[in-house]
Design a protein around this motif. Structure first.
Motif, short mmCIF file in Angstrom:
data_model
loop_
_atom_site.label_atom_id
_atom_site.label_comp_id
_atom_site.label_asym_id
_atom_site.label_seq_id
_atom_site.Cartn_x
_atom_site.Cartn_y
_atom_site.Cartn_z
N GLY A 131 -4.36 -31.69 9.97
CA GLY A 131 -5.13 -31.95 8.76
C GLY A 131 -4.48 -32.95 7.83
O GLY A 131 -3.26 -33.00 7.69
N MET A 132 -5.31 -33.71 7.13
CA MET A 132 -4.84 -34.69 6.16
C MET A 132 -4.52 -34.01 4.83
O MET A 132 -3.50 -34.29 4.21
N LEU A 165 1.26 -28.13 15.68
CA LEU A 165 -0.07 -28.68 15.46
C LEU A 165 -0.29 -29.15 14.03
O LEU A 165 -1.40 -29.52 13.66
N LEU A 166 0.75 -29.17 13.22
CA LEU A 166 0.59 -29.65 11.85
C LEU A 166 0.53 -31.17 11.76
O LEU A 166 -0.08 -31.73 10.85
N SER A 167 1.19 -31.84 12.67
CA SER A 167 1.31 -33.28 12.62
C SER A 167 1.50 -33.79 14.04
O SER A 167 1.92 -33.01 14.91
N PRO A 168 1.22 -35.05 14.37
CA PRO A 168 0.68 -36.12 13.53
C PRO A 168 -0.66 -35.75 12.91
O PRO A 168 -1.35 -34.85 13.39
N GLN A 169 -1.02 -36.46 11.85
CA GLN A 169 -2.20 -36.11 11.08
C GLN A 169 -3.36 -37.03 11.44
O GLN A 169 -3.20 -38.24 11.59
N ASN A 170 -4.51 -36.41 11.57
CA ASN A 170 -5.70 -37.14 11.99
C ASN A 170 -6.31 -37.84 10.79
O ASN A 170 -6.96 -37.22 9.95
N TYR A 171 -6.12 -39.15 10.71
CA TYR A 171 -6.65 -39.97 9.62
C TYR A 171 -7.85 -40.79 10.10
O TYR A 171 -8.19 -41.81 9.49
N THR A 172 -8.47 -40.38 11.18
CA THR A 172 -9.64 -41.11 11.67
C THR A 172 -10.69 -41.21 10.56
O THR A 172 -11.02 -40.20 9.92
N GLY A 173 -11.19 -42.42 10.33
CA GLY A 173 -12.14 -42.66 9.25
C GLY A 173 -11.48 -42.95 7.92
O GLY A 173 -12.16 -43.24 6.95
N GLU A 174 -10.14 -42.90 7.87
CA GLU A 174 -9.40 -43.12 6.63
C GLU A 174 -8.44 -44.30 6.74
O GLU A 174 -7.54 -44.43 5.92
N ASN A 175 -8.63 -45.14 7.73
CA ASN A 175 -7.71 -46.27 7.94
C ASN A 175 -8.20 -47.49 7.17
O ASN A 175 -9.21 -48.09 7.53
N PRO A 176 -7.48 -47.89 6.13
CA PRO A 176 -7.92 -49.05 5.34
C PRO A 176 -7.47 -50.39 5.91
O PRO A 176 -7.85 -51.44 5.38
N LEU A 177 -6.69 -50.37 6.99
CA LEU A 177 -6.07 -51.60 7.47
C LEU A 177 -6.95 -52.39 8.42
O LEU A 177 -6.86 -53.62 8.46
N TYR A 180 -7.60 -42.65 14.79
CA TYR A 180 -6.38 -43.09 14.12
C TYR A 180 -5.59 -41.86 13.67
O TYR A 180 -6.09 -41.03 12.91
N PHE A 181 -4.38 -41.74 14.19
CA PHE A 181 -3.44 -40.70 13.76
C PHE A 181 -2.27 -41.37 13.07
O PHE A 181 -1.90 -42.51 13.39
N ASP A 182 -1.68 -40.67 12.14
CA ASP A 182 -0.55 -41.18 11.37
C ASP A 182 0.50 -40.08 11.30
O ASP A 182 0.33 -39.01 11.88
N ALA A 215 -6.56 -33.88 21.86
CA ALA A 215 -5.85 -34.44 20.71
C ALA A 215 -4.74 -35.37 21.16
O ALA A 215 -4.54 -36.46 20.58
N GLN A 216 -3.98 -34.98 22.18
CA GLN A 216 -2.92 -35.86 22.67
C GLN A 216 -3.49 -37.18 23.18
O GLN A 216 -2.91 -38.25 22.95
#
Length: 878
Positions: free
Chosen positions: A107-108, A414-426, A433-435, A458-459
């Protein structure tokens, strides 16, 4: 409301005794329902108790395949039985840096109380006695180094002196308040704590939003205890303030790294929006973050903004808010004061985004439109239950503490990496997109291989995200956080993660042409700054087969140290590329990278002795072990680094990020074992099976091994390569629970979401050789472990101990911990390792165990894990 009797909900009773706020915090119309719900619960749970007893009986009569989920640890109704054994507070002390707040898997949004704990609060909260700074909504879990994120914290005063908002504290340096001792409580999807200013804070989360409930005693005036008296064993003094809650929303982050920001409060609705620009915790660059906060449950009295400790009602908007002389503490933001809440509690909903304020508001409104705290918490618990439902263990005879160690380790993974799909400004992309890859140097060894078994979708998405980073930024990351490039620590270990996915059949949506191009770029193309990505010193690596000490590199820049640790990792990265090349039918490349995989031998100095100074006599002593990885000069001669330097017993902290030495976060003793691609040759160089076992045993017994760093994981199991798998079992049972357990300091180092993976693997009875299709086998800590493959027909892979004895299951290294015989699907199985196909296709692996090390199972040359002789270097003559 939650009715389960988790061992970790014991804190709830203590909290009620300390500050009975929860019941008053429930809206009055719901209080009437509580007794009715309890009665309904009684009628609901009685039949379940009978069913559970029946299932337990069936387990002893038949196979668990017939009996269904195990009593208390299965997937059952809602699948939540196992959640009672997850304690998010494990690892929140003594350098574990674990995030204990509310979160979804990957989670983000991650809300928790942030504590004023220097050098410890990388994840926000620490189980110590330091005061609370506020409650922020995004964190990373288990990282080392500087604090990460913690942006836009809320802080709540129950009222201000003389009912004057200017007399409240606003600055992050002045507002901290002590927690009530023993009041912190965490469970899956939930965190709460009592503060000595009479505020109780509870919080839960969705993917991109946090929901807080702030509760109060409910009197006309509120007691605020004097902080300096709270930790002492004497009555605490207190002052009283008029009851009129005031919320501070600060633009600061945990690292006080904001360079600019802006905020606005709407006096009619109470909505607060804002943004800021911040620095990552372990990398270079800047990132933008945005928030949108709404409140429900109390009438607005006043609103305004503040800078440092100066609060005003006007303006309601501030832009281009920097730091420095203007705001020396970094604190600036908005505030809102409420009338007394009718239910003596109010809710705060905070949406977060890396795209825009509008997206932050949209996230909050879409995910928490109803402000229903219990619904959000229940949804979070259900998400975790479903994610973990692919694993079942038989808990019979296993202590509550061991079950908690196991399930909590899986949870942290399962806490991280964090799923930022839809939140990538680059960049715009249809790829996931995972961060928060903190850092692949740590996680490739255990976490990613575990996800390949328990959560391959997820992997697979994480691999696709790594490849998308390569497409748009030109290199795979070795570490990444907050959309910034992180610092490299060793090899280009995303190469191992990608090869591991290919070998294990995680192919859905992965473009293998791009994947191979990316790993070859690491192997062949040196970036301008290999301190942030890729590899350095490639000219020497290609021409000499090693990285010389004091190498002159005209192609890029980066830390010129770590020549040994980088070299052995480069060799293994190249070996993994060779496996990928072979799988893609590129025989020429496969041969080339296989040969480079043997470059590790160029660091082997057969004449290097292990010297150390006796602590009592001061005498220099030789242990008798010879042959270690050592740095080399450009002319090929060896340079000396003490074999124990950077171990727990000698100058451990000299080899961290800014080291000038030739090994990183570990000693030459440690790195001399890192040859996963050719352990047969390493065993030979160390003197054969018996001498290798003697040396590896000494490594673990002497204090040189440090389990707080992930490089030490595989050496626990490398006895397998000398035909002594029983010793791998012995040491894995020694480290659990001595160093991995169910206490707040129950992991030996910062988690990196890999410490939990290690303990989970050990307790399930196998450990991966990351990058290879090899799992090393030891007995599980349970009578039976079941894993459901998500790739092929949802079949179960079952690991079972036929003669399991809970009294003698080997906790601490004694008892029935040695495999005597094994059967795979009913047929004798003598190998000490197994492939990924077992977890994909399913099957039953059974053991007979004993109290003495077996001399037959897994000991023969043909039964040992594979070594890839093709990697053996010809050791260039220099």
């Amino acid at each position: 409301m939650r009715f389960e009797t988790s061992p970790h909900r014991k804190a709830a009773a203590a909290v009620a005794a300390i500050s009975p706020l929860h019941f008053r915090g429930i809206p009055r119309r719901r209080r009437v329902l509580v007794l009715a719900l309890c009665c309904v619960g009684l009628f609901f749970w009685l039949p379940r108790i009978a069913i559970s007893f029946g299932r337990t009986l069936l387990f002893f009569l038949f196979s668990p395949e017939w009996a269904g989920p195990y009593d208390g640890n299965g997937s059952g109704r809602a699948g939540q039985e196992i959640l009672q054994f997850i304690d998010p507070l494990i690892g929140t002390a003594n350098g574990g840096h674990v995030f204990p707040g509310a979160s979804l898997p990957y989670g983000m949004a991650k809300p928790v109380a942030d504590t004023q704990s220097p050098a410890e609060n990388a994840a926000g909260y620490v189980s110590d006695d330091n005061p609370v700074l506020g409650f922020s909504h995004m964190h990373d879990s288990g990282t080392g180094g500087n604090p990460s994120m913690g942006n836009f914290p809320l802080f709540v005063h129950p009222g201000c002196p003389d009912d004057d908002f200017t007399k409240c504290s606003y600055s992050v340096y002045d507002r901290p308040v002590n927690r009530v001792p023993g009041s912190a409580f965490a469970s899956v999807g939930y965190f709460s704590i009592n503060l000595t200013n009479s505020v109780r804070a509870g919080m839960t989360a969705t993917q991109h939003a946090a929901l807080y409930r702030f509760s109060f005693p409910g009197s006309d005036t509120v007691k605020v205890m004097a902080d300096e008296d709270v930790p002492k064993n004497k009555p605490a003094s207190a002052t009283e303030v008029p009851y009129s809650p005031l919320v501070v929303l600060d633009l600061v982050d945990l690292a006080n790294s904001r360079s600019v920001g802006g905020i606005q409060v709407y006096e009619n609705t109470g909505r607060i929006i804002g943004e800021g620009q911040y620095a990552p915790s372990f990398g270079a660059g800047k990132y933008q973050a945005f928030f949108c906060a709404d409140f429900r449950g109390a009438k607005i009295r006043k609103t305004g903004t503040f800078v440092a400790n100066k609060a005003v009602e006007e303006p309601k908007f501030m832009d281009s808010v920097g730091t420095g002389a203007y705001i020396p503490t970094g604190s600036a933001g908005a505030w809102i004061q409420f009338e007394r809440p009718p239910t003596d509690s109010f809710l705060a909903r905070v949406g977060v985004s890396f795209m825009s304020v509008d997206k932050a508001c949209e996230n909050a409104e879409n995910e928490i439109p109803d402000f229903e705290f219990e619904r959000v918490e229940e949804d979070a618990r259900q998400a975790w239950a479903e994610k973990l439902s692919v694993i079942q263990v038989d808990p019979a005879g296993v202590s509550e503490e061991l079950q908690t160690t196991f399930w909590s380790g899986l949870y942290r993974t399962l806490l991280s990496p964090q799923n930022y799909t839809g939140e990538n400004p680059l960049w715009n992309s249809s790829e996931p997109y995972f961060d928060s890859f903190y850092c692949i140097w740590d996680s490739f060894r255990a976490q990613h291989p575990l996800l390949s078994i328990i959560d391959p979708p997820a992997q697979t998405e994480m691999v696709r995200a790594l490849l998308d980073i390569y497409r748009f930024e030109g290199k795979l990351p070795d570490c990444r956080m907050s959309f910034c490039k992180g610092y490299t620590q060793g090899g280009s270990n995303a190469d191992v993660v990608i090869a591991d996915a290919f070998i294990k059949g995680l192919t859905d949506g992965i473009n293998w042409t791009t994947a191979y191009e990316a790993v070859v770029s690491d192997a062949e193309v040196e970036p301008k700054n290999w301190g942030l990505e890729g590899r350095g010193n490639l000219v020497s690596w290609h021409q000499l087969g090693y990285i010389p000490w004091n190498d002159v590199d005209n192609n890029g820049t980066g830390p010129a140290s770590r020549t040994v640790s980088r070299g052995v990792e480069y060799a293994y990265d190249d070996f993994c590329i060779s496996l990928l090349a072979a799988g893609l039918d590129l025989p020429g490349d496969a041969a080339k990278y296989s040969r480079r995989g043997g470059n590790w031998v160029n660091y082997w100095n057969p004449d290097q002795s292990d010297l150390f100074r006796d602590g009592d006599s001061g005498e220099v002593i030789q242990s008798g072990f010879r042959g270690f990885m050592q740095p080399r000069q450009p002319n090929g001669t060896f340079r000396y680094q003490n074999t124990r330097t950077c171990s727990p017993i000698q100058n451990q902290h000299q080899c961290y990020y800014d080291t000038g030495l030739d090994t990183y976060e570990g000693s030459p003793w440690l790195y001399s074992f890192f040859v996963p691609q050719d352990m047969q040759t390493l065993v030979h160089l160390m003197g054969g099976d018996d001498r290798f076992v003697e040396r590896l045993t000494f490594f673990h017994e002497s204090g040189i091994a440090y389990m707080g760093n992930e490089q030490a994981f595989l050496p626990v199991f490398q006895f397998h390569y000398a035909g002594r798998p029983g010793l791998s079992s012995y040491w894995s049972h020694r480290y659990i629970p001595s160093q991995f357990n169910a206490t707040v300091n129950g992991i030996p180092g910062n988690d990196d979401c890999a410490m939990g993976a290690f303990s989970a693997f050990v307790m399930m009875g196998f450990f991966p050789v990351a990058g290879q299709d090899v799992y090393l086998l030891t007995p599980p800590f349970f009578r039976e472990v079941k894993l459901k493959a998500r790739q092929e027909g949802n079949k179960w892979a079952v690991i079972r101990v036929r003669n399991f004895d809970p009294v003698s299951n080997g906790v601490g290294g004694d008892g029935r911990i040695y495999i005597q015989r094994a059967w795979l699907n009913g047929r004798p199985y003598t190998k000490s390792w197994i492939t990924h196909a077992f977890f994909v296709k399913g099957g039953v692996l059974e053991y007979e165990v004993g109290e003495k090390e077996g001399r037959e199972w897994g000991t023969a040359e043909t039964d040992r894990p594979p070594s890839y002789a093709a990697t053996r270097s010809t050791a260039l003559e220099i």
